[in-house]
Write an enzyme that holds these catalytic residues in place. Structure first.
Site, PDB file in Angstrom:
ATOM      1  N   GLU A 304       0.828  -1.207   0.000  1.00  0.00           N
ATOM      2  CA  GLU A 304       0.000   0.000   0.000  1.00  0.00           C
ATOM      3  C   GLU A 304       0.866   1.264   0.000  1.00  0.00           C
ATOM      4  O   GLU A 304       0.628   2.204   0.759  1.00  0.00           O
ATOM      5  CB  GLU A 304      -0.960  -0.025   1.194  1.00  0.00           C
ATOM      6  CG  GLU A 304      -1.905  -1.216   1.122  1.00  0.00           C
ATOM      7  CD  GLU A 304      -2.864  -1.327   2.297  1.00  0.00           C
ATOM      8  OE1 GLU A 304      -2.529  -0.862   3.391  1.00  0.00           O
ATOM      9  OE2 GLU A 304      -3.962  -1.886   2.096  1.00  0.00           O
ATOM     10  N   ASP A 383      -8.617  -8.993   3.652  1.00  0.00           N
ATOM     11  CA  ASP A 383      -8.349  -7.996   4.688  1.00  0.00           C
ATOM     12  C   ASP A 383      -9.466  -7.916   5.718  1.00  0.00           C
ATOM     13  O   ASP A 383     -10.330  -7.055   5.605  1.00  0.00           O
ATOM     14  CB  ASP A 383      -8.168  -6.621   4.015  1.00  0.00           C
ATOM     15  CG  ASP A 383      -7.603  -5.575   4.958  1.00  0.00           C
ATOM     16  OD1 ASP A 383      -7.229  -5.925   6.080  1.00  0.00           O
ATOM     17  OD2 ASP A 383      -7.532  -4.403   4.549  1.00  0.00           O
ATOM     18  N   GLU A 411     -12.514  -2.769  11.996  1.00  0.00           N
ATOM     19  CA  GLU A 411     -12.413  -2.002  10.755  1.00  0.00           C
ATOM     20  C   GLU A 411     -13.532  -2.314   9.756  1.00  0.00           C
ATOM     21  O   GLU A 411     -14.196  -1.416   9.264  1.00  0.00           O
ATOM     22  CB  GLU A 411     -11.046  -2.256  10.114  1.00  0.00           C
ATOM     23  CG  GLU A 411     -10.890  -1.587   8.762  1.00  0.00           C
ATOM     24  CD  GLU A 411      -9.507  -1.790   8.160  1.00  0.00           C
ATOM     25  OE1 GLU A 411      -8.655  -2.421   8.800  1.00  0.00           O
ATOM     26  OE2 GLU A 411      -9.298  -1.298   7.030  1.00  0.00           O
TER      27      GLU A 411
END
Ligand SMILES: *[C@@H]1O[C@H](CO)[C@@H](O)[C@H](O)[C@H]1NC(C)=O
Ligand SMILES: *[C@@H]1O[C@H](CO)[C@@H](O)[C@H](O)[C@H]1NC(C)=O
Ligand SMILES: *[C@@H]1O[C@H](CO)[C@@H](O)[C@H](O)[C@H]1NC(C)=O
Ligand SMILES: *[C@@H]1O[C@H](CO)[C@@H](O)[C@H](O)[C@H]1NC(C)=O
Ligand SMILES: *[C@@H]1O[C@H](CO)[C@@H](O)[C@H](O)[C@H]1NC(C)=O
Ligand SMILES: *[C@@H]1O[C@H](CO)[C@@H](O)[C@H](O)[C@H]1NC(C)=O
Ligand SMILES: *[C@@H]1O[C@H](CO)[C@@H](O)[C@H](O)[C@H]1NC(C)=O
Ligand SMILES: *[C@@H]1O[C@H](CO)[C@@H](O)[C@H](O)[C@H]1NC(C)=O
Ligand SMILES: *[C@@H]1O[C@H](CO)[C@@H](O)[C@H](O)[C@H]1NC(C)=O
Length: 844
Positions: A304, A383, A411
């Site tokens: 990322e 993820d 998240e």
């Protein structure tokens, strides 16, 4: 004397506010006098600490035992540092095995201990707590305290060893005090580029972590700032380590791979460059000088946008080994994240697959990592989604030590504004059997190092607590942290038993409380999966913005690789070897064969592995699309029960925690409907296949805001459009920032109704809403969820900001008038979606 002390202790507990700060370590008095009596009878009369050094975890253990016993049974025991010649019957002895055997003759068989293990021996009137090391002694003390705080004074002889040596927590805190994916305030570690001067909260946090047997903390974000390693911050990190040490917790650090350049002023960070190697070895020496017990490093590289060895065409193993060599002389280890993938992948290529990335990047490096490197692998290949199969990398690098990365911060699971009790998800992963070489190959045995005989291994949990006294934002979410620690120590424990223990410690012994917390908690993951994304399609959230509310279209057509490949006729990733990305083939052959074949792929992962028509029939007999519709309705329906069940506990739980939990469960119930409708609208419009039960797009009890008589309000589209009922909302556009929406209820049969208002609460304003029934005030509210949930959702009219409030049991006559007056504030336009006039017991 006993009685008076007990009264004192009771007072102490009741005056201290129950704001969540103590977590599960409240040491509340035993409510039941019979149990209390047993407790008093079984209690020793003095605590003997086999270490008097204030920085020793043994010293901490003795102090904690003293406080805990005082709280739970009201007895104030003295702590003695003088050992007597024999193991006295009326004492509680705590120390290391070595110290114990020195003082009392060899009585404890040290050979049975693993590092950090402990022995807890409770006999009537005597307690012996012996650790393999000082930390183990502290764990034993917490084990004893947990038992008595739950009213368990039974005799026991327990030898407890950890399943794995690595039991770390990770934090994604930035030096400026913000927290990436943190939902409970600012950092307890950092602010203004520095370590905070006051580390009181760190000490309180360390106490919680020690009680669940966590042995290291990485406080700083994996997207690390090179300034973390400058002289000021090393001194600050030293202060953090000093605070952690008495709790048996070591400090670990996230590194920025480019630090030699960013901080050191070199013109390269090539891991094979001698200047770079010596920069890191000097920096490491500087760190160990201040923090001699530094646990090691955590590295996110070439992921990322982060720098890493690939920048110089070196391998990821070259990168990991650079640090491994630097920390090796000090006994440190390196956790190297496997979360490496191309986030600019071409969506148009059918065979591209982010889920393949970890194996592609790492499997050829197996055997090339030094012994003190551990590859840290997220539980699934994408993820932290609501459901993923176990990451195939676990079974692809047998010669490399591995840790599993789990996420306590939610998240992709509602960000603590929704509550999801996650351990059942973790258990499914930990119990997953790869059948490598047709032998039992459970994830938990792999990460413990047992399956492939790795020397290291274990657990990394991303926690992200903040300064809020609730730590995680939602009091109930603390059960996730508690369970994480317990499972990292013993992954065979049951998610249900852990929860019951946590509830007893957190909220007391009332059977209604225990049953309610258990029922709600265990229903949360299935419900969240149902209303967010099911059949393995992932959490259908907005992956281009905050990962909170619904936005299924955002998954596809970009480089991030969280694709669903939804078309007008089909949905799902084709991960077969035969015709797709080949991901199924990354699993050992028995499992690969099962996932390759649609008949043997479980329904809950069907869209993870297969691209099918919406009309494909599942093993349940339903079509994919009908399963979607039903699941979203079921999940949202289940979420409605949470605040109702909780409400029944009023007066059984202290006011602050009761109200804060009620507020969030109520919010969750409203937002679950946003999820349900958005996702169903989206797939209904895309597939043009109607819901067999006629619910989708058909809301008999709603009055769309656009049908009201509007003054100052104009029609707007939400973005994405499906996050508004009937695809349209209204927002104030009048120059004076005021708006009015009025409707006569000519079609309503007179009776009692629940009245729900759907609106958008964006950040950057606190708009006011006043609703009237025939000019009588019905409800007033403010668009201030950013304050109340302590969490910034979105500055747009979308699935993050969409929410709803309900007034229950309103008497309505045919022809009554509802008026909503909105007052815009900042960028918040007092936007409205609909009003639902719902007969009690129904949901629309
Ligand atoms: C007491 O604790 C200190 C600090 O942790 C440690 O250095 C020392 O070895 C301990 N002493 C014994 C006898 O365990
Ligand atoms: C505890 O310590 C205090 C002060 O050292 C002493 O006066 C008291 O007698 C002790 N209590 C017991 C029960 O040993
Ligand atoms: C280290 O970095 C921080 C900013 O993160 C800065 O405030 C501090 O002055 C720096 N210290 C040194 C010695 O450069
Ligand atoms: C990177 O290494 C590979 C294999 O060693 C080589 O083929 C390639 O040319 C190198 N690329 C660069 C940019 O050095
Ligand atoms: C496991 O690894 C150790 C070295 O780390 C070795 O001594 C031992 O023989 C290995 N055991 C098996 C069963 O391979
Ligand atoms: C904690 O968060 C709640 C919102 O959930 C807020 O009302 C409260 O003020 C916060 N408390 C602290 C100490 O940050
Ligand atoms: C096979 O892959 C192609 C894309 O290459 C896709 O269009 C097609 O739907 C797939 N066939 C099946 C049976 O899944
Ligand atoms: C419905 O789907 C069509 C494509 O099938 C798309 O063009 C249109 O924008 C969608 N409408 C809504 C309201 O989502
Ligand atoms: C939904 O919107 C369409 C126009 O886009 C309108 O014709 C229809 O009446 C609306 N339905 C309801 C229930 O308000």
């Amino acid at each position: 004397m006993r009685a008076s002390l007990r009264i004192l202790a009771l007072c102490a507990v009741f005056v201290s506010a129950e704001d969540g700060l103590a977590g599960w370590l409240r040491y509340a008095p035993i409510p039941d006098d019979t149990i209390l009596q047993q407790g008093l009878e079984s209690l020793p009369s003095v605590i003997v600490s086999l270490n008097s050094s204030r920085v020793s975890p043994v010293y901490t253990a003795a102090k904690e035992l003293q406080a805990g016993i005082l709280g739970v049974v009201g007895e104030n025991l003295n702590v003695s540092y003088e050992t007597t010649a024999s193991e006295q019957s009326s004492s509680l002895i705590v120390g290391t095995a070595a110290a114990f055997n020195d003082n009392y003759g060899t009585q404890v068989d040290v050979s049975k201990f693993a590092p950090d293990g402990f022995l807890l021996r409770v006999k009537k009137g005597s307690v012996t707590i012996v650790g393999q090391n000082e930390r183990g002694a502290l764990y034993g003390a917490f084990e004893y305290l947990s038992r008595i705080a739950r009213g368990d004074f039974a005799e026991v002889e327990l030898l407890s060893n950890p399943d794995a040596p690595i039991r770390w927590v990770n934090h994604w805190d930035n030096l400026d005090g913000s927290i990436e994916r943190g939902y409970a305030g600012l950092s307890i570690f950092f602010g203004n580029g520095l370590v905070l001067p006051d580390l009181t909260r760190v000490a309180q946090y360390a106490r919680l972590l020690a009680s669940i047997k966590i042995n290291a903390i990485v406080p700083n974000n994996v997207n690390a700032n090179a300034n973390t390693l400058n002289a000021t911050n090393i001194e600050g990190l030293g202060r953090i380590a000093d605070v952690l040490r008495p709790w048996g917790i070591q400090l670990g650090l996230s590194l920025n791979f480019a630090s030699p350049q960013l901080l050191g002023g070199l013109n390269t960070f090539d891991p094979l460059e001698p200047a770079v190697i010596s920069w890191w070895s000097e920096k490491t020496a500087e760190l160990y000088k201040r923090v001699p017990d530094l646990a090691g490093f955590l590295v996110k590289a070439n992921s990322e946008g982060q720098p890493g060895p690939l920048t110089y065409n070196r391998t990821l193993a070259d990168g990991a080994n650079l640090f491994a060599k630097a920390v090796q002389p000090y006994g440190g280890i390196v956790l190297f994240r496997a979360f490496v993938y191309n986030h600019h992948a071409d969506w148009n290529v059918w065979t591209n697959d982010r889920a393949n990335a970890a194996v592609e990047f790492f499997n050829h490096l197996d055997g090339k990592f030094l012994d003190n490197v551990v590859v840290q692998i997220k539980y699934g290949a994408i993820d932290f989604q609501v459901r993923e199969p176990a990451n195939p990398l676990f079974a692809n690098i047998p010669e490399t030590s591995k840790a599993i990365e789990l996420q306590i911060t939610q998240e992709y699971l509602g960000q603590q504004s929704h509550f999801v009790y996650i351990p059942p998800l973790w258990k499914e992963i930990l119990d997953f059997d790869f059948r490598d070489e047709s032998k039992t190959s459970l994830v938990r045995d792999i990460v413990a190092g047992r399956r492939y005989n790795n020397s290291l291994g274990g657990y990394a949990g991303v926690v992200n607590v903040g300064t809020n006294t609730s730590w995680l934002g939602h009091h109930l979410a603390m059960s996730n942290l508690y369970a994480y620690g317990l499972l990292a120590w013993d992954p065979t424990l049951s998610a249900e038993d852990i929860l019951d223990d946590w509830t007893r410690l957190t909220f007391g012994f009332d059977p209604d409380v225990l049953k309610t917390v258990s029922d709600i908690s265990l229903a949360t993951w299935p419900a969240y999966e149902d209303y967010s994304g099911n059949l393995g399609i992932q959490t259908l959230t907005d992956i281009l913005y905050t990962h909170f509310g619904p936005n299924p279209a955002s998954q596809d057509n970009n480089g991030w690789g969280q694709w669903t490949r939804a078309t007008q006729t089909h949905i799902g990733m084709d991960r077969t070897v035969r015709n797709g990305t080949g991901n199924a083939g990354q699993y050992p052959h028995e499992v690969a064969a099962a996932f390759e074949n649609i008949e043997t792929t479980p329904d809950n992962l069907i869209l993870w592995f297969h691209h099918v028509p919406y009309t494909h029939r599942l093993k349940s007999g339903k079509t994919v699309i009908q399963h979607f519709y039903d699941a979203h309705y079921d999940g949202a329906q289940t979420a409605q029960t949470f605040p109702v069940r909780w409400e029944a506990l009023r007066n059984k739980i202290d006011v602050q925690r009761f109200e804060e939990v009620l507020f969030r469960l109520t919010y969750q119930a409203g937002h679950a409907i946003v999820w349900r409708d958005s996702i169903n609208n989206f797939y209904h419009n895309l597939s043009r296949i109607d819901d067999e039960h006629g619910r989708v797009g058909n809301h008999p009890h709603r009055i769309e805001a656009e049908r009201f008589n509007l003054k100052g309000y104009s029609l707007v589209k939400a973005d994405p459009v499906e996050t508004a009922s009937n695809f349209t909302a209204v927002a104030i556009t009048a120059a004076d920032g005021r708006g009015e929406a009025v409707i006569k209820l000519d079609d309503v049969v007179s009776g009692t109704y629940d009245v729900a208002f759907a609106y958008y609460d964006v950040i950057g304003g606190r708009a006011r809403y006043s609703a009237f029934l025939n000019e009588q005030p019905l409800l007033e509210w403010i668009g201030n969820l950013e304050d109340k949930l302590g969490h910034a959702f979105s500055n747009k009219i979308d699935g993050h900001s969409a929410t709803r409030v309900t007034v229950k049991k309103v008497e309505i006559q045919k022809g009554d008038e509802i008026k909503i007056v909105g007052v815009k504030d900042g960028v918040e336009t007092a936007a409205l979606d609909y009003v639902a006039i719902v007969p009690p017991g129904e949901l629309d």
